[in-house]
Design an enzyme around this catalytic site. Structure first.
Site, PDB file in Angstrom:
ATOM      1  N   ASN A  14       0.838  -1.195   0.000  1.00  0.00           N
ATOM      2  CA  ASN A  14       0.000   0.000   0.000  1.00  0.00           C
ATOM      3  C   ASN A  14       0.870   1.241   0.000  1.00  0.00           C
ATOM      4  O   ASN A  14       2.000   1.213   0.488  1.00  0.00           O
ATOM      5  CB  ASN A  14      -0.876   0.061   1.263  1.00  0.00           C
ATOM      6  CG  ASN A  14      -1.829  -1.100   1.392  1.00  0.00           C
ATOM      7  OD1 ASN A  14      -2.437  -1.537   0.422  1.00  0.00           O
ATOM      8  ND2 ASN A  14      -1.966  -1.614   2.607  1.00  0.00           N
ATOM      9  N   GLY A  42       2.007  -0.939   3.697  1.00  0.00           N
ATOM     10  CA  GLY A  42       1.365  -2.242   3.545  1.00  0.00           C
ATOM     11  C   GLY A  42       2.079  -3.232   4.443  1.00  0.00           C
ATOM     12  O   GLY A  42       3.313  -3.277   4.460  1.00  0.00           O
ATOM     13  N   ALA A  45       4.620  -5.507   2.568  1.00  0.00           N
ATOM     14  CA  ALA A  45       5.828  -4.805   2.131  1.00  0.00           C
ATOM     15  C   ALA A  45       6.650  -4.334   3.324  1.00  0.00           C
ATOM     16  O   ALA A  45       7.884  -4.398   3.300  1.00  0.00           O
ATOM     17  CB  ALA A  45       5.444  -3.615   1.247  1.00  0.00           C
ATOM     18  N   GLU A 158      -4.017  -8.795   5.110  1.00  0.00           N
ATOM     19  CA  GLU A 158      -4.425  -7.653   4.281  1.00  0.00           C
ATOM     20  C   GLU A 158      -4.647  -8.076   2.831  1.00  0.00           C
ATOM     21  O   GLU A 158      -4.924  -7.235   1.982  1.00  0.00           O
ATOM     22  CB  GLU A 158      -3.385  -6.531   4.368  1.00  0.00           C
ATOM     23  CG  GLU A 158      -3.435  -5.788   5.694  1.00  0.00           C
ATOM     24  CD  GLU A 158      -2.523  -4.577   5.759  1.00  0.00           C
ATOM     25  OE1 GLU A 158      -2.610  -3.844   6.760  1.00  0.00           O
ATOM     26  OE2 GLU A 158      -1.712  -4.368   4.834  1.00  0.00           O
ATOM     27  N   LEU A 242       2.458  -6.808  23.370  1.00  0.00           N
ATOM     28  CA  LEU A 242       1.614  -6.101  24.330  1.00  0.00           C
ATOM     29  C   LEU A 242       1.911  -4.609  24.409  1.00  0.00           C
ATOM     30  O   LEU A 242       1.576  -3.964  25.399  1.00  0.00           O
ATOM     31  CB  LEU A 242       1.797  -6.735  25.725  1.00  0.00           C
ATOM     32  CG  LEU A 242       1.549  -8.243  25.802  1.00  0.00           C
ATOM     33  CD1 LEU A 242       2.065  -8.806  27.119  1.00  0.00           C
ATOM     34  CD2 LEU A 242       0.063  -8.541  25.628  1.00  0.00           C
ATOM     35  N   ASP A 274       5.510  -4.718  12.458  1.00  0.00           N
ATOM     36  CA  ASP A 274       6.142  -5.293  11.261  1.00  0.00           C
ATOM     37  C   ASP A 274       7.646  -5.459  11.465  1.00  0.00           C
ATOM     38  O   ASP A 274       8.245  -6.431  10.995  1.00  0.00           O
ATOM     39  CB  ASP A 274       5.861  -4.402  10.047  1.00  0.00           C
ATOM     40  CG  ASP A 274       4.373  -4.290   9.752  1.00  0.00           C
ATOM     41  OD1 ASP A 274       3.651  -5.276   9.985  1.00  0.00           O
ATOM     42  OD2 ASP A 274       3.931  -3.222   9.306  1.00  0.00           O
ATOM     43  N   THR A 305      12.177   1.392  16.088  1.00  0.00           N
ATOM     44  CA  THR A 305      11.250   1.869  15.063  1.00  0.00           C
ATOM     45  C   THR A 305      10.299   2.933  15.596  1.00  0.00           C
ATOM     46  O   THR A 305      10.023   3.926  14.902  1.00  0.00           O
ATOM     47  CB  THR A 305      10.442   0.678  14.506  1.00  0.00           C
ATOM     48  OG1 THR A 305      11.331  -0.226  13.859  1.00  0.00           O
ATOM     49  CG2 THR A 305       9.391   1.129  13.509  1.00  0.00           C
ATOM     50  N   GLY A 310       7.120   7.488  10.275  1.00  0.00           N
ATOM     51  CA  GLY A 310       6.965   6.734   9.034  1.00  0.00           C
ATOM     52  C   GLY A 310       6.856   5.243   9.258  1.00  0.00           C
ATOM     53  O   GLY A 310       6.876   4.747  10.382  1.00  0.00           O
TER      54      GLY A 310
END
Length: 321
Positions: A14, A42, A45, A158, A242, A274, A305, A310
């Site tokens: 996406n 996505g 990805a 998805e 969690l 992810d 992250t 982003g």
């Protein structure tokens, strides 16, 4: 020379349209965002890029040197600007996207993401578009998983669930281990869990799929109970993320534990899950898998992250950990 292990990600691509706001809008409320960004995303990805970035240093993106895994992406995009950008971004990060053929008849999927700046929490609305063109009929034989077959197949929800189930069947037939991250959560038939090597869920997904109230998962006993439910269905390793409480894990051998959350200044949680999946997957194919060590390393990567804005851009390279 022995090739590094191969991870194949079958999932969504996406383009993320992200607005950063002072708080999530109430019904009927119009907000002015402080900033707006368009970036590749996505869950499929994102997880492919996470595997790629975490398996190599930034200076060795595409030369194969010092790379701990090869990453291949299976998915669908439209023959449009967003599709071109998504495929280019995968390649730029070292992901093999050669099996994805853009279709002129389809539009590339998009995700509208609203990020609450004070907390970094997000709300997401998906328009799947080309992602829903991945049909179960295209995964009737193991060859659909690519040549050579992967050492690990990663999937999410998805793309159509019927396609995920078909890929699970052929992976089982071919002896390919599967990591399933069932997000967004929806009820799955019993066959989805049979022999499933790795199930990674958050609290909400664990509650929906485990048939319990999310409030039941506030204690370690509740987490262990729902994990036993998944193990009884045939799952070999179950991970429940969690957020600020950490990560609970349990496996068919009886190993279990609650790993505390890493300290981090949360800016944006968009690709944290992810990133966790990507690092965990790399540990799975490393040749010396330990569920406890894998969870701890994945937890550290995800913490990095959330300190950045982003999705794919926020995922760290291996040498940044």
């Amino acid at each position: 020379m022995t090739q590094p292990p191969l991870i194949t990600v079958l999932g969504s691509l996406n383009m993320d349209l992200v607005s950063y706001v002072p708080h999530h809008p109430l019904p009927g409320e119009t907000l002015t965002s402080s900033r707006f960004a368009v970036s590749p995303g996505g869950k499929g990805a994102n997880q492919a890029v996470a595997c790629a970035k975490l398996s190599r240093s930034q200076s060795h993106v595409n030369n194969g040197k010092d790379t701990t895994a090869r990453i291949r992406m299976l998915g669908a995009v439209g023959q449009d600007t967003y599709g071109e950008q998504l495929l280019a971004n995968l390649s730029r990060h070292g992901v093999d996207a050669s099996s994805i053929s853009p279709s002129a008849a389809l539009k590339t999927g998009i995700a509208i993401i609203i990020v609450d700046e004070p907390t970094g929490q997000n709300r997401i609305v998906l328009s799947p578009e080309a992602n829903h063109s991945l049909l179960a009929s295209g995964f009737a034989a193991p060859s659909a998983l690519g040549d050579p077959l992967p050492d690990l197949l990663i999937m999410q929800l998805e793309i159509p669930v019927e396609t995920v189930l078909a890929a699970l069947r052929v992976a089982r037939l071919a002896g390919v281990k599967v990591l399933l991250n069932p997000a967004p959560a929806q009820e799955l038939p019993a066959e989805a869990y049979e022999g499933l090597a790795h199930l990674v869920v958050n609290e909400t997904e664990a509650a929906i799929l485990g048939g319990v109230a999310e409030s039941d998962l506030v204690t370690e006993a509740g987490l262990e109970s729902v994990s036993r439910t998944f193990l009884s269905r045939g799952v070999q390793n179950i991970i429940v993320t969690l957020g600020g409480r950490g990560v609970f894990y349990m496996n068919a051998d009886g190993q279990k534990g609650l790993v505390p959350a890493e300290k981090a200044k949360v800016v944006d949680t968009t690709a944290a899950g992810d990133t966790f999946v990507g690092q965990y997957a790399l540990e799975v194919v490393s040749g010396s898998f330990s569920i406890e060590d894998a969870v701890k390393k994945a937890n550290r990567a995800a913490a990095k992250t959330v300190e950045r804005l982003g999705a794919q851009d926020s995922i760290p390279w291996r040498d940044e950990l």
